[in-house]
Design a protein around this motif. Structure first.
Motif, PDB file in Angstrom:
ATOM      1  N   GLY A  96       0.817  -1.224   0.000  1.00 41.10           N
ATOM      2  CA  GLY A  96       0.000   0.000   0.000  1.00 41.10           C
ATOM      3  C   GLY A  96       0.839   1.256   0.000  1.00 41.10           C
ATOM      4  N   LEU A  97       2.050   1.164  -0.550  1.00 38.23           N
ATOM      5  CA  LEU A  97       2.981   2.303  -0.512  1.00 38.23           C
ATOM      6  C   LEU A  97       3.505   2.652  -1.889  1.00 38.23           C
ATOM      7  N   GLY A  98       4.206   3.777  -1.945  1.00 35.51           N
ATOM      8  CA  GLY A  98       4.948   4.118  -3.155  1.00 35.51           C
ATOM      9  C   GLY A  98       4.116   4.791  -4.226  1.00 35.51           C
ATOM     10  N   GLY A  99       2.839   5.064  -3.913  1.00 38.11           N
ATOM     11  CA  GLY A  99       2.007   5.776  -4.871  1.00 38.11           C
ATOM     12  C   GLY A  99       1.629   4.936  -6.076  1.00 38.11           C
ATOM     13  N   THR A 100       1.910   3.623  -6.010  1.00 39.97           N
ATOM     14  CA  THR A 100       1.533   2.762  -7.131  1.00 39.97           C
ATOM     15  C   THR A 100       0.343   1.905  -6.705  1.00 39.97           C
ATOM     16  N   GLY A 101      -0.360   1.392  -7.677  1.00 39.59           N
ATOM     17  CA  GLY A 101      -1.460   0.472  -7.377  1.00 39.59           C
ATOM     18  C   GLY A 101      -2.463   1.067  -6.410  1.00 39.59           C
ATOM     19  N   GLY A 102      -2.660   2.367  -6.486  1.00 38.43           N
ATOM     20  CA  GLY A 102      -3.649   3.009  -5.626  1.00 38.43           C
ATOM     21  C   GLY A 102      -3.136   3.300  -4.228  1.00 38.43           C
ATOM     22  N   GLY A 103      -1.899   2.895  -3.916  1.00 40.91           N
ATOM     23  CA  GLY A 103      -1.354   3.165  -2.575  1.00 40.91           C
ATOM     24  C   GLY A 103      -0.910   4.611  -2.461  1.00 40.91           C
ATOM     25  N   SER A 104      -0.767   5.076  -1.220  1.00 47.06           N
ATOM     26  CA  SER A 104      -0.271   6.437  -1.047  1.00 47.06           C
ATOM     27  C   SER A 104       1.252   6.388  -1.101  1.00 47.06           C
ATOM     28  N   ALA A 105       1.871   7.563  -1.275  1.00 50.29           N
ATOM     29  CA  ALA A 105       3.331   7.579  -1.382  1.00 50.29           C
ATOM     30  C   ALA A 105       3.970   7.144  -0.073  1.00 50.29           C
ATOM     31  N   LEU A 106       3.433   7.628   1.038  1.00 50.21           N
ATOM     32  CA  LEU A 106       4.030   7.345   2.340  1.00 50.21           C
ATOM     33  C   LEU A 106       2.947   6.847   3.296  1.00 50.21           C
ATOM     34  N   PRO A 107       3.340   6.051   4.282  1.00 55.36           N
ATOM     35  CA  PRO A 107       2.324   5.485   5.179  1.00 55.36           C
ATOM     36  C   PRO A 107       1.846   6.486   6.237  1.00 55.36           C
ATOM     37  N   ASP A 108       0.582   6.340   6.675  1.00 56.88           N
ATOM     38  CA  ASP A 108       0.094   7.148   7.791  1.00 56.88           C
ATOM     39  C   ASP A 108       0.705   6.647   9.091  1.00 56.88           C
ATOM     40  N   GLU A 109       0.759   5.330   9.199  1.00 52.22           N
ATOM     41  CA  GLU A 109       1.344   4.699  10.381  1.00 52.22           C
ATOM     42  C   GLU A 109       2.682   4.119   9.970  1.00 52.22           C
ATOM     43  N   THR A 110       3.723   4.421  10.731  1.00 54.21           N
ATOM     44  CA  THR A 110       5.041   3.925  10.331  1.00 54.21           C
ATOM     45  C   THR A 110       5.391   2.608  11.018  1.00 54.21           C
ATOM     46  N   ALA A 111       4.657   2.248  12.081  1.00 52.87           N
ATOM     47  CA  ALA A 111       5.026   1.043  12.840  1.00 52.87           C
ATOM     48  C   ALA A 111       5.100  -0.207  11.956  1.00 52.87           C
ATOM     49  N   PRO A 112       4.130  -0.454  11.043  1.00 57.25           N
ATOM     50  CA  PRO A 112       4.239  -1.662  10.215  1.00 57.25           C
ATOM     51  C   PRO A 112       5.471  -1.625   9.310  1.00 57.25           C
ATOM     52  N   LEU A 113       5.800  -0.434   8.789  1.00 53.18           N
ATOM     53  CA  LEU A 113       6.974  -0.323   7.925  1.00 53.18           C
ATOM     54  C   LEU A 113       8.249  -0.616   8.731  1.00 53.18           C
ATOM     55  N   LEU A 114       8.285  -0.074   9.952  1.00 55.85           N
ATOM     56  CA  LEU A 114       9.453  -0.322  10.809  1.00 55.85           C
ATOM     57  C   LEU A 114       9.568  -1.803  11.140  1.00 55.85           C
ATOM     58  N   ALA A 115       8.432  -2.426  11.432  1.00 56.18           N
ATOM     59  CA  ALA A 115       8.444  -3.858  11.762  1.00 56.18           C
ATOM     60  C   ALA A 115       8.911  -4.661  10.544  1.00 56.18           C
ATOM     61  N   LEU A 116       8.529  -4.211   9.377  1.00 58.68           N
ATOM     62  CA  LEU A 116       8.950  -4.898   8.155  1.00 58.68           C
ATOM     63  C   LEU A 116      10.464  -4.759   7.959  1.00 58.68           C
ATOM     64  N   ILE A 117      10.969  -3.552   8.211  1.00 57.80           N
ATOM     65  CA  ILE A 117      12.417  -3.328   8.089  1.00 57.80           C
ATOM     66  C   ILE A 117      13.169  -4.272   9.026  1.00 57.80           C
ATOM     67  N   GLU A 118      12.608  -4.472  10.221  1.00 61.09           N
ATOM     68  CA  GLU A 118      13.258  -5.349  11.190  1.00 61.09           C
ATOM     69  C   GLU A 118      13.172  -6.815  10.760  1.00 61.09           C
ATOM     70  N   ALA A 119      12.132  -7.154   9.984  1.00 61.41           N
ATOM     71  CA  ALA A 119      11.868  -8.574   9.695  1.00 61.41           C
ATOM     72  C   ALA A 119      12.545  -9.079   8.419  1.00 61.41           C
ATOM     73  N   VAL A 120      12.781  -8.209   7.457  1.00 60.31           N
ATOM     74  CA  VAL A 120      13.324  -8.712   6.186  1.00 60.31           C
ATOM     75  C   VAL A 120      14.842  -8.492   6.155  1.00 60.31           C
ATOM     76  N   PRO A 121      15.548  -9.242   5.293  1.00 68.01           N
ATOM     77  CA  PRO A 121      17.003  -9.028   5.198  1.00 68.01           C
ATOM     78  C   PRO A 121      17.304  -7.567   4.825  1.00 68.01           C
ATOM     79  N   ALA A 122      18.394  -7.039   5.403  1.00 65.77           N
ATOM     80  CA  ALA A 122      18.727  -5.627   5.196  1.00 65.77           C
ATOM     81  C   ALA A 122      18.781  -5.231   3.714  1.00 65.77           C
ATOM     82  N   PRO A 123      19.397  -6.030   2.832  1.00 66.76           N
ATOM     83  CA  PRO A 123      19.455  -5.582   1.426  1.00 66.76           C
ATOM     84  C   PRO A 123      18.065  -5.385   0.819  1.00 66.76           C
TER      85      PRO A 123
END
Ligand SMILES: Cc1ncc(COP(=O)(O)O)c(C=O)c1O
Length: 501
Positions: free
Chosen positions: A455-482
């Protein structure tokens, strides 16, 4: 030319409309990025100083001697602040330059040390040794300049252990770096112990005082003075301090100092090997503005050491008060023993999960109350320990005037999210598996598709940036750094693509 295509007033009104979407740079509501002295007259002085040098090219101090004069004064003031006052002989050997900011000062400290290391026979890939808490500018420097980044795990307090650090010194280390203090946890690394070990091993040592350089000189320790962290420590070979942080200058000004003229000269790039003008640059840019330099110079003239001391005291009182407020919030804790006007706040694992406050949810809730905090993802260290997710707060003199509403907002935000578990990214990870699997770097289209799925990046109907950052932060913590780095690159790159909104 008969006139502008659009009247100046209209152009400036448009700029103002764009600016209205920005986070407020003044008033203490943004607790990172901006450093508000609370003195409107200082901002006005800075603006006038910028205007006075607006057309100047900082590239050539022989054509524009005012640039050299301003730089001499700024270097001299900062040298004094950073313990380089010494006796005349010692002082004479501490030289440096004004750079465009912390990152440039750090890059140049690394470039200088790398070139000196090669000059004394270093071959192969040099190592850059630093605590894991060192600013990301050193990751950038290692990548740009071809060094292997060797990160030493830090203790739970956020500071590195001197013995552990010293054990990793070796002849392939071109530069060791410590922080005064570190950005993520405001930890003051054991500078004197590490400097002694580095000197013994013949290794250059940089103190990154980019954020602390103009407040720590006035910081009162728990018991008397802080341990020496600056040029008073003999093994420190270079040090950086940013005037666009606690020097209250507009962005674009920092100082990098070296111990020894010959060391300093290794910072320079010079060439007469092209058909144009001889190029002799101490910094990365060629043509450059003298605006931030002039503003910093004017601020230094206006405040003097006493003015900086007063503002630092305001920061210290506000930091202590805010730390006490946060310590009083059930479910949160201040990490370590901060030295300087920064706080890292983590979930208090000592309380039951239902009383715990997830720092990322807390930051999102605080934003809804009008306080913009900065989220720092948790990080696995190479020794298997994990640094917790935290929320960062930079405290500036103006914070002192908003302590009551800020404290109330932080308490209310915690009450709203207490007991809420960290954002669950399992479904997202499942959805990503098909798209972002494999080792090959994602191309832009695939990265865009992944963002759209989130739901990010302004594509596919998503907004450019998230309203809530917690899920994005949790994702950063969960996926490999690259993968996280690639997705964030895509997100930010799309922001500035023509046509993006
Ligand atoms: C300790 C430290 N070093 C380096 C930097 C990088 O500075 P800049 O953002 O000015 O490039 C920062 C920025 O916060 C910092 O805190």
């Amino acid at each position: 030319m008969r006139g502008f295509r659009i009247p100046a007033d209209e152009i400036l009104a448009e700029l103002e409309r764009l600016r209205a979407a920005d986070a407020p740079t003044h008033g203490g509501h943004v607790l990172s990025y901006v450093y508000d002295s609370g003195l409107a007259e200082l901002d006005e002085l800075a603006a006038r100083a910028i205007r006075a040098v607006q057309p100047v090219n900082g590239l050539d101090p022989t054509t524009f001697p005012s640039v050299a004069a301003l730089e001499r004064d700024v270097v001299s003031f900062v040298r004094e602040m950073l313990g380089g006052g010494g006796d005349a002989t010692e002082r004479d050997e501490i030289v440096g330059n004004v750079t465009s900011g912390g990152t440039e000062s750090c890059l140049l400290a690394v470039k200088t040390a790398r070139d000196l290391w090669r000059r004394v026979g270093g071959v192969g890939t040099p190592r850059l040794l630093a605590p894991v808490s060192v600013h990301a500018a050193f990751h950038k420097a290692a990548e740009y300049l071809g060094l292997e980044l060797d990160l030493v795990p830090v203790e739970a307090s956020g500071a590195v252990d001197a013995g552990r650090f010293a054990a990793r010194l070796g002849p392939d280390v071109a530069l060791a770096v410590v922080s005064a203090p570190s950005y993520p946890h405001a930890a003051l690394d054991p500078v004197a112990e590490i400097a002694a070990a580095a000197a013994e091993a013949g290794v250059s040592l940089h103190v990154d005082a980019c954020i602390g350089g103009l407040v720590l000189p006035f910081w009162r320790g728990d018991v008397g003075e802080l341990p020496a962290w600056d040029l008073r420590v003999p093994g420190v070979t270079s040090i950086s301090a940013d005037l666009h942080k606690f020097g209250y200058a507009p962005k674009g000004v920092s100082v990098l100092l070296h111990r020894g003229r010959d060391r300093h000269r290794a910072q320079y790039f010079a060439t007469t090997g092209w058909p144009g003008y001889p190029v002799v640059n101490p910094t990365i840019l060629g043509s450059k503005s003298a605006g931030a330099l002039a503003a910093a110079w004017a601020i230094i003239r206006a405040l003097g050491a006493e003015g900086f001391a007063e503002l630092a005291a305001r920061c210290q009182d506000a930091t202590a008060s805010l730390a006490a407020t946060i310590d009083g919030i059930e479910g949160l804790r201040v990490v370590g023993r901060p030295v300087g006007p920064l706080l890292a706040v983590a979930a208090d694992d000592g309380v039951a999960p239902e009383a715990r406050v997830d720092p990322h949810h807390w930051a999102d809730a605080a934003r809804r109350h009008g306080w913009i905090l900065q989220s720092q993802p948790g990080l696995a260290q190479s020794d298997g320990t994990r640094l917790p997710a935290t929320t960062h707060l930079t405290i500036t003199p103006v914070t002192a005037g908003v302590l009551a509403p800020l404290g109330a907002g932080l308490v209310a935000a915690a009450d709203e999210v207490r007991g809420r578990p960290s954002a669950d990214v399992t479904p997202l990870l499942g959805a990503l598996a098909g798209l972002a699997g494999g080792d090959a770097p994602l191309d832009s289209a695939t990265a865009g598709a992944v963002l759209a799925r989130l739901g990010l990046g302004g594509t596919g109907g998503g907004s450019a940036l998230p309203d809530e950052t917690a899920p994005l932060l949790a994702l950063i913590e969960a996926v490999p750094a690259p993968l996280a780095e690639r997705l964030l690159t895509e997100l930010l790159a799309r922001l500035v693509e023509p046509g993006a909104r």
